[in-house]
Design an enzyme around this catalytic site. Sequence first.
Site, PDB file in Angstrom:
ATOM      1  N   GLY A 198       0.853  -1.198   0.000  1.00 41.99           N
ATOM      2  CA  GLY A 198       0.000   0.000   0.000  1.00 41.99           C
ATOM      3  C   GLY A 198       0.877   1.231   0.000  1.00 41.99           C
ATOM      4  O   GLY A 198       1.501   1.548   1.006  1.00 41.99           O
TER       5      GLY A 198
ATOM      6  N   GLY B  40       0.045  12.231   9.639  1.00 37.44           N
ATOM      7  CA  GLY B  40      -0.566  12.790   8.446  1.00 37.44           C
ATOM      8  C   GLY B  40       0.448  13.093   7.366  1.00 37.44           C
ATOM      9  O   GLY B  40       1.481  12.412   7.244  1.00 37.44           O
TER      10      GLY B  40
ATOM     11  N   LYS C 170      -3.937   4.199  19.394  1.00 37.15           N
ATOM     12  CA  LYS C 170      -4.176   5.101  18.261  1.00 37.15           C
ATOM     13  C   LYS C 170      -5.644   5.543  18.231  1.00 37.15           C
ATOM     14  O   LYS C 170      -5.952   6.699  17.936  1.00 37.15           O
ATOM     15  CB  LYS C 170      -3.806   4.408  16.943  1.00 37.15           C
ATOM     16  CG  LYS C 170      -4.078   5.248  15.679  1.00 37.15           C
ATOM     17  CD  LYS C 170      -3.336   6.587  15.693  1.00 37.15           C
ATOM     18  CE  LYS C 170      -3.211   7.227  14.327  1.00 37.15           C
ATOM     19  NZ  LYS C 170      -4.399   7.349  13.531  1.00 37.15           N
TER      20      LYS C 170
ATOM     21  N   HIS D 264      -6.035   8.123  20.796  1.00 35.46           N
ATOM     22  CA  HIS D 264      -5.366   9.331  20.285  1.00 35.46           C
ATOM     23  C   HIS D 264      -6.310  10.102  19.369  1.00 35.46           C
ATOM     24  O   HIS D 264      -6.472  11.314  19.491  1.00 35.46           O
ATOM     25  CB  HIS D 264      -4.098   8.921  19.527  1.00 35.46           C
ATOM     26  CG  HIS D 264      -3.506  10.009  18.687  1.00 35.46           C
ATOM     27  ND1 HIS D 264      -3.956  10.291  17.415  1.00 35.46           N
ATOM     28  CD2 HIS D 264      -2.521  10.910  18.949  1.00 35.46           C
ATOM     29  CE1 HIS D 264      -3.268  11.303  16.927  1.00 35.46           C
ATOM     30  NE2 HIS D 264      -2.380  11.695  17.829  1.00 35.46           N
TER      31      HIS D 264
ATOM     32  N   GLU E   5      -7.971  13.781  19.695  1.00 33.85           N
ATOM     33  CA  GLU E   5      -7.826  14.725  18.578  1.00 33.85           C
ATOM     34  C   GLU E   5      -9.183  15.335  18.203  1.00 33.85           C
ATOM     35  O   GLU E   5      -9.295  16.539  18.005  1.00 33.85           O
ATOM     36  CB  GLU E   5      -7.229  13.957  17.385  1.00 33.85           C
ATOM     37  CG  GLU E   5      -7.185  14.668  16.073  1.00 33.85           C
ATOM     38  CD  GLU E   5      -6.906  13.672  14.940  1.00 33.85           C
ATOM     39  OE1 GLU E   5      -5.962  12.868  15.065  1.00 33.85           O
ATOM     40  OE2 GLU E   5      -7.660  13.668  13.944  1.00 33.85           O
TER      41      GLU E   5
END
Lengths: 307, 307, 307, 307
Positions: free
Chosen positions: C7, C125, C175, C178, C182
């Site tokens: 990927g 990101g 995650k 997280h 966020e």
Amino acid sequence: MRLAMLGLGRMGGNMARRLAAGGIEVVGWNRSRETADALAAEWDRISAAGTMAEAVEALTPPRVVWSMLPAGEATEAALMELTRHLEPGDIVVDGGNADYRESLDHGRLLGDSGIEFIDAGVSGGVWGREEGYCLMVGGTEAAVGRLEPALRVLAPAPDRGWARVGPVGAGHFTKMVHNGVEYGMMQAFAEGFDLLERKEAFAIDPGQVAELWRHGSVVRSWLLDLMADFLGEDARLDDIAPWVADSGEGRWTVREAVDSGVPAPVLTAALYARFQSQDERGYQARLLARLRQAFGGHAVRQGGEAE
Amino acid sequence: MRLAMLGLGRMGGNMARRLAAGGIEVVGWNRSRETADALAAEWDRISAAGTMAEAVEALTPPRVVWSMLPAGEATEAALMELTRHLEPGDIVVDGGNADYRESLDHGRLLGDSGIEFIDAGVSGGVWGREEGYCLMVGGTEAAVGRLEPALRVLAPAPDRGWARVGPVGAGHFTKMVHNGVEYGMMQAFAEGFDLLERKEAFAIDPGQVAELWRHGSVVRSWLLDLMADFLGEDARLDDIAPWVADSGEGRWTVREAVDSGVPAPVLTAALYARFQSQDERGYQARLLARLRQAFGGHAVRQGGEAE
Amino acid sequence: MRLAMLGLGRMGGNMARRLAAGGIEVVGWNRSRETADALAAEWDRISAAGTMAEAVEALTPPRVVWSMLPAGEATEAALMELTRHLEPGDIVVDGGNADYRESLDHGRLLGDSGIEFIDAGVSGGVWGREEGYCLMVGGTEAAVGRLEPALRVLAPAPDRGWARVGPVGAGHFTKMVHNGVEYGMMQAFAEGFDLLERKEAFAIDPGQVAELWRHGSVVRSWLLDLMADFLGEDARLDDIAPWVADSGEGRWTVREAVDSGVPAPVLTAALYARFQSQDERGYQARLLARLRQAFGGHAVRQGGEAE
Amino acid sequence: MRLAMLGLGRMGGNMARRLAAGGIEVVGWNRSRETADALAAEWDRISAAGTMAEAVEALTPPRVVWSMLPAGEATEAALMELTRHLEPGDIVVDGGNADYRESLDHGRLLGDSGIEFIDAGVSGGVWGREEGYCLMVGGTEAAVGRLEPALRVLAPAPDRGWARVGPVGAGHFTKMVHNGVEYGMMQAFAEGFDLLERKEAFAIDPGQVAELWRHGSVVRSWLLDLMADFLGEDARLDDIAPWVADSGEGRWTVREAVDSGVPAPVLTAALYARFQSQDERGYQARLLARLRQAFGGHAVRQGGEAE
């Protein structure tokens, strides 16, 4: 009509009584045999079965077996056992508070044996025996049609308070949403009465206000009727611990909101208020107090105080 | 530049030190004279005044008087007294956490005597002395221009961390919103670390995660830096009581949301979480538990348990 | 070190580049072969494989295969296929945003074939390539130890920004939390800037405030850095539609709160605000408007207006 | 008994009719004379006054003047004018939806002239004329005692649906909280019906469910009665715009929660849902979409789409 009722606790026992009083014959089964025997001794139209198999044998096909067993393991086990005793064309009704996704599974499971499954959400609590139950029913039209004589007796009136709301699953889904709304309404009242009670300058009596609001106000409701009763006797509630249980339906409703992308801030806030009441660790508050100390030098209370 | 600093507590004292270190002369006044004397003994550029009048007299017009007194009565009284000692063209700066609506009033009050008013929201806490303060300043351009030498010293860098954000009132308004956002961020972290800490199966160390998130993650922030420090030492926080104070700004932010019709669910939830931590009566939860008992026959815990 | 990267989209492609730049050899595979070839042409240390099998063959046991495929079907299919090509002792890393419950399943599935599974939550990101990624890693100590050379390159610094936070599942769990945090931080800022922007009397510039808060304030953070950038250019955002996507992690975090009984009002409010932005039907508001009309005779707006 | 009614709109006009039907003589005044004349032509026991002074003159001391004027300016002006026409011992009743803090001021203002002030929160909407109003009354016992004949007629029954809940201010305070609870209940139902309506797989009819829940369920209530009526006719509500007005009481309730430190997440969420429905700018959502683009490269929709 004649049906078997599995589980004769607070809900199932009272439903059996209401059915018997309404002319329905009930074969009762309970995990502890004594409960079934006592009920049978109380009512002519109720007989006791020692095993599920006996309960099934006491009926003539096509049979109707109504389970009021607790959702989860007890219900799972009963459904598995019933598949061994029942025949195609028989009907199993689950009137417990099951997760509608499990009911969809149960419908498929029983359907594989040719048995019809009906999921019936039942509301009414301890008042249902006298006032009748609200029944939210999911299943095929044919199956629900065969159950109608019992539904007419259980409901507050023959033509009101019961309905087939959709296919299998829709009954427990509707009951789940019902309970979610119930959570929201309860919390709305709790916040309102807290505001009234906290306003010392006015010395308002919450019990008087609850009774007052019952007549002509926009918030009049059955929950308010109940509150007027108990707040009228004791508005301070000092003997009740500030700890509120939550049940599956409240959690499932929020999960449904999340899964379907429907914002449900009120139903969720009501659930979280209960979580808060159950939280004895207070980790979030400890962390916030510590963080305020770290950036602002603000004092913290030592650990023992608030416990 | 030379200015008077009123109030030499945690914030005002450190600001005086940073100003002195940056070359600004400070005449310090404090309710308890000893604090001012000690500070003057510590720094050449700081002198102590016994009264507000003395502090004013120690300056040459046009004067600058900066108040770091607590918002409310202390600030009100100081402003009233200053109107008697100051002259047209002098400047009064309120660096406390005042309600911006009061600052609008103060601007009008001092303006009636020809005195310029500046409202300066100051962020930075106990770290400001070393790292510099973030200063959100409201007032006329001329007045703020005259204050610039002091702002350049107080801020983290001469050209960064201070700004005139609008007319009188805008400074404290911006600080109010800043603190509202701070509440929301703090609560977001509190909920997140609670989820981590509660997940026993993974035995996650919140202190390790806080440190980890500081590097490259989307949530890296100064608050996280602080959390990594103290969670690294003690992630359980058993010695901290689960009780969180709230200050005026959090409440004012929600009031502003309500008055202006801006939905602020996160900032409000953060404030309510603090209210919850402060609530020792638990009336809402008592009412809910009692109501569940009333309609469903559910057991309640007796009053003493959760207290 | 040498590993295969499956990927090569926005995340996987940039991670491959950062690995290559850091001295790791990468065998890249992508659903569309062109992407892999282009990447291989760009970097000496990256080669392209036409099939997963080829990618595996290009490695020497014990192999490391890192998947950055989308969670769900694509990842499921890849893991199934990898079980056919890999051998006991090989390692599969899932760096996508998978539900941690699925990762627990994947760990068991691969474990049945003797293959080690690592779930790595990756944050950063589009900035990660330059600044490094934050890596929250779940797996056995031995497996994570073997992955360390790659983790040291991907992270912002060799010893910071990556960590083994627990066993398999703990990486994606961390995650998930997280991202929940966020969501809450983002919504806190959104509400704050809305309050600033709506206060016409002060004509506050949100871009100026965002830049100001970056220096010395309590809310300084990476998200604020980004906001200062784009609000400084365009604070009105008129060209951006008021529609906010949500991803799996936000929903899973709320589900986790519900399942574990942790109140998460801020994280949930942030999710619901996104749901609200996506809701084009407005059924709740229609119902409320109609209900107000029914009890109070209040006017309603006709249907077309608000669409 | 004879009293003057100021303001003959939807509420005041119907209250005058109910009073007249119950044997009370009413002198009606309205800003537009025609409304008063029409009402007087309709009922023997209602007469029209051209000015407030005339209305006062038409009564014999000690007089009772009941204002149903809109809260705010209209009420302020009327109270000021009444102080010029009334005498010590007269009573002024404010039945509008005033902020209870203003009612405290009004009580002091009229008290300075020896005039008794009563604040009466009135619930019942357009249904009150037929079904009676719920009246939450604040004032001295003596004054409320003199008002009793009118209260007995306005209420659903002579001894139910009205009460003196405390001193001046307590009436409007209780009405404010009542409306806050109403907001919460409405939003709870709105979320519940949205969940039902969105579940396409079950094709549930919200109108059928509303009618069903009216009988025997825990959520049965007057609001549900109304919903069953209109959802039974049109469950889709396509002709109603998704825009919900909010009134002072909802906002004041949240302000009270903030001022008194009472967490009110449900009442506040209900208010914010209305704000959301009124928000045509969508600044928060625009900011979030832009921020997601900034850190993750996520696509945004262009501005025109969602408007």
